[in-house]
Design a protein around this motif. Structure first.
Motif, PDB file in Angstrom:
ATOM      1  N   ASN A  67       0.791  -1.228   0.000  1.00 42.42           N
ATOM      2  CA  ASN A  67       0.000   0.000   0.000  1.00 42.42           C
ATOM      3  C   ASN A  67       0.824   1.279   0.000  1.00 42.42           C
ATOM      4  OD1 ASN A  67      -2.512  -1.367   0.048  1.00 42.42           O
ATOM      5  ND2 ASN A  67      -2.187  -1.797   2.206  1.00 42.42           N
ATOM      6  N   PHE A  68       2.094   1.189   0.355  1.00 41.66           N
ATOM      7  CA  PHE A  68       2.913   2.398   0.448  1.00 41.66           C
ATOM      8  C   PHE A  68       4.208   2.306  -0.356  1.00 41.66           C
ATOM      9  CE2 PHE A  68       0.369   2.178   4.334  1.00 41.66           C
ATOM     10  CZ  PHE A  68      -0.341   3.359   4.210  1.00 41.66           C
ATOM     11  N   LEU A  69       5.029   1.329  -0.048  1.00 46.44           N
ATOM     12  CA  LEU A  69       6.369   1.287  -0.645  1.00 46.44           C
ATOM     13  C   LEU A  69       6.356   1.049  -2.150  1.00 46.44           C
ATOM     14  CD1 LEU A  69       8.358  -0.642   2.100  1.00 46.44           C
ATOM     15  CD2 LEU A  69       8.161   1.819   1.743  1.00 46.44           C
ATOM     16  N   ALA A  70       5.617   0.058  -2.618  1.00 45.63           N
ATOM     17  CA  ALA A  70       5.621  -0.254  -4.055  1.00 45.63           C
ATOM     18  C   ALA A  70       5.063   0.897  -4.893  1.00 45.63           C
ATOM     19  CB  ALA A  70       4.871  -1.564  -4.321  1.00 45.63           C
ATOM     20  N   PRO A  71       3.890   1.458  -4.555  1.00 47.02           N
ATOM     21  CA  PRO A  71       3.403   2.599  -5.342  1.00 47.02           C
ATOM     22  C   PRO A  71       4.326   3.818  -5.258  1.00 47.02           C
ATOM     23  CG  PRO A  71       1.619   1.659  -4.048  1.00 47.02           C
ATOM     24  CD  PRO A  71       2.883   1.009  -3.586  1.00 47.02           C
ATOM     25  N   HIS A  72       4.916   4.036  -4.083  1.00 46.00           N
ATOM     26  CA  HIS A  72       5.833   5.168  -3.933  1.00 46.00           C
ATOM     27  C   HIS A  72       7.070   4.988  -4.818  1.00 46.00           C
ATOM     28  CE1 HIS A  72       8.103   8.427  -2.120  1.00 46.00           C
ATOM     29  NE2 HIS A  72       9.122   7.597  -2.072  1.00 46.00           N
ATOM     30  N   LEU A  73       7.620   3.781  -4.836  1.00 44.79           N
ATOM     31  CA  LEU A  73       8.797   3.528  -5.670  1.00 44.79           C
ATOM     32  C   LEU A  73       8.481   3.749  -7.144  1.00 44.79           C
ATOM     33  CD1 LEU A  73      11.733   2.590  -6.004  1.00 44.79           C
ATOM     34  CD2 LEU A  73      10.880   0.229  -5.997  1.00 44.79           C
ATOM     35  N   LEU A  74       7.352   3.232  -7.603  1.00 39.66           N
ATOM     36  CA  LEU A  74       6.956   3.442  -9.001  1.00 39.66           C
ATOM     37  C   LEU A  74       6.835   4.934  -9.301  1.00 39.66           C
ATOM     38  CD1 LEU A  74       5.947   2.235 -11.721  1.00 39.66           C
ATOM     39  CD2 LEU A  74       3.642   2.483 -10.788  1.00 39.66           C
ATOM     40  N   THR A  75       6.150   5.658  -8.426  1.00 37.24           N
ATOM     41  CA  THR A  75       5.960   7.096  -8.636  1.00 37.24           C
ATOM     42  C   THR A  75       7.296   7.835  -8.641  1.00 37.24           C
ATOM     43  OG1 THR A  75       3.788   6.953  -7.607  1.00 37.24           O
ATOM     44  CG2 THR A  75       4.787   9.146  -7.747  1.00 37.24           C
ATOM     45  N   GLU A  76       8.159   7.498  -7.711  1.00 36.97           N
ATOM     46  CA  GLU A  76       9.477   8.147  -7.633  1.00 36.97           C
ATOM     47  C   GLU A  76      10.256   7.964  -8.930  1.00 36.97           C
ATOM     48  OE1 GLU A  76      12.582  10.304  -6.030  1.00 36.97           O
ATOM     49  OE2 GLU A  76      10.646   9.964  -5.082  1.00 36.97           O
ATOM     50  N   LYS A  77      10.207   6.773  -9.497  1.00 39.84           N
ATOM     51  CA  LYS A  77      10.944   6.499 -10.733  1.00 39.84           C
ATOM     52  C   LYS A  77      10.330   7.218 -11.938  1.00 39.84           C
ATOM     53  CE  LYS A  77      14.120   4.015  -9.008  1.00 39.84           C
ATOM     54  NZ  LYS A  77      15.486   4.532  -8.963  1.00 39.84           N
ATOM     55  N   LEU A  78       9.033   7.530 -11.853  1.00 41.11           N
ATOM     56  CA  LEU A  78       8.359   8.182 -12.986  1.00 41.11           C
ATOM     57  C   LEU A  78       8.276   9.703 -12.854  1.00 41.11           C
ATOM     58  CD1 LEU A  78       5.519   5.592 -13.636  1.00 41.11           C
ATOM     59  CD2 LEU A  78       7.682   5.883 -14.874  1.00 41.11           C
ATOM     60  N   LEU A  79       8.746  10.251 -11.742  1.00 36.66           N
ATOM     61  CA  LEU A  79       8.696  11.707 -11.558  1.00 36.66           C
ATOM     62  C   LEU A  79       9.361  12.502 -12.682  1.00 36.66           C
ATOM     63  CD1 LEU A  79       9.105  12.310  -7.727  1.00 36.66           C
ATOM     64  CD2 LEU A  79       7.134  12.832  -9.166  1.00 36.66           C
ATOM     65  N   PRO A  80      10.510  12.074 -13.211  1.00 35.41           N
ATOM     66  CA  PRO A  80      11.093  12.861 -14.318  1.00 35.41           C
ATOM     67  C   PRO A  80      10.156  12.982 -15.528  1.00 35.41           C
ATOM     68  CG  PRO A  80      12.727  11.356 -13.429  1.00 35.41           C
ATOM     69  CD  PRO A  80      11.408  10.994 -12.784  1.00 35.41           C
ATOM     70  N   LEU A  81       9.393  11.929 -15.818  1.00 35.24           N
ATOM     71  CA  LEU A  81       8.450  11.986 -16.939  1.00 35.24           C
ATOM     72  C   LEU A  81       7.284  12.914 -16.622  1.00 35.24           C
ATOM     73  CD1 LEU A  81       8.279   8.191 -17.851  1.00 35.24           C
ATOM     74  CD2 LEU A  81       9.643   9.966 -18.969  1.00 35.24           C
ATOM     75  N   LEU A  82       6.812  12.878 -15.392  1.00 33.70           N
ATOM     76  CA  LEU A  82       5.737  13.785 -14.984  1.00 33.70           C
ATOM     77  C   LEU A  82       6.213  15.241 -15.027  1.00 33.70           C
ATOM     78  CD1 LEU A  82       4.381  11.635 -12.050  1.00 33.70           C
ATOM     79  CD2 LEU A  82       3.034  12.341 -14.035  1.00 33.70           C
ATOM     80  N   ARG A  83       7.402  15.488 -14.516  1.00 35.79           N
ATOM     81  CA  ARG A  83       7.943  16.855 -14.534  1.00 35.79           C
ATOM     82  C   ARG A  83       8.153  17.367 -15.959  1.00 35.79           C
ATOM     83  NH1 ARG A  83      11.656  15.113  -9.754  1.00 35.79           N
ATOM     84  NH2 ARG A  83      10.457  15.908  -8.006  1.00 35.79           N
ATOM     85  N   ALA A  84       8.517  16.465 -16.860  1.00 38.10           N
ATOM     86  CA  ALA A  84       8.747  16.863 -18.260  1.00 38.10           C
ATOM     87  C   ALA A  84       7.462  17.335 -18.928  1.00 38.10           C
ATOM     88  CB  ALA A  84       9.357  15.706 -19.046  1.00 38.10           C
ATOM     89  N   ALA A  85       6.320  16.890 -18.419  1.00 43.07           N
ATOM     90  CA  ALA A  85       5.039  17.281 -19.010  1.00 43.07           C
ATOM     91  C   ALA A  85       4.540  18.621 -18.499  1.00 43.07           C
ATOM     92  CB  ALA A  85       3.988  16.199 -18.737  1.00 43.07           C
TER      93      ALA A  85
END
Length: 97
Positions: A67-85
């Motif tokens: 509920n916390f660690l796995a979704p957080h890790l995925l989000t953390e790794k995808l932050l550069p793509l989100l910021r690029a948008a």
């Protein structure tokens, strides 16, 4: 612009290494020319309640890992793509369901 496309990427919440694989898969999709390395919305739809004491593959209590660690890790790794948008008039979204 092309019409919006929804991609469904699954991974095992009991194994953090699969979150890294999922992030890599999303990154490959976002790197296609049409998306220009951008991710506009990330919807984390996951979670489970495990009534008995169980551990994830990495040895973390299952409810915390799922509920916390796995979704957080995925989000953390995808932050550069989100910021690029992001633009001055558009802010990408990350939603946890």
């Amino acid at each position: 612009l092309p019409p919006p496309t929804l991609y469904h990427v699954r991974f095992d919440l009991d194994d953090l290494s699969t979150a890294l694989t999922a992030a890599s898969e999303v990154t490959k999709i976002a790197e296609q020319d049409v998306y220009q390395g951008q991710l506009h919305i990330l919807i984390n739809n996951a979670g489970a309640s495990v009534p008995e004491h169980r551990l994830t593959k990495q040895g973390v209590e299952a409810n915390t890992g799922r509920n916390f660690l796995a979704p957080h890790l995925l989000t953390e790794k995808l932050l550069p793509l989100l910021r690029a948008a992001a633009t001055p008039t558009y802010k990408p979204r990350c939603v946890f369901v």
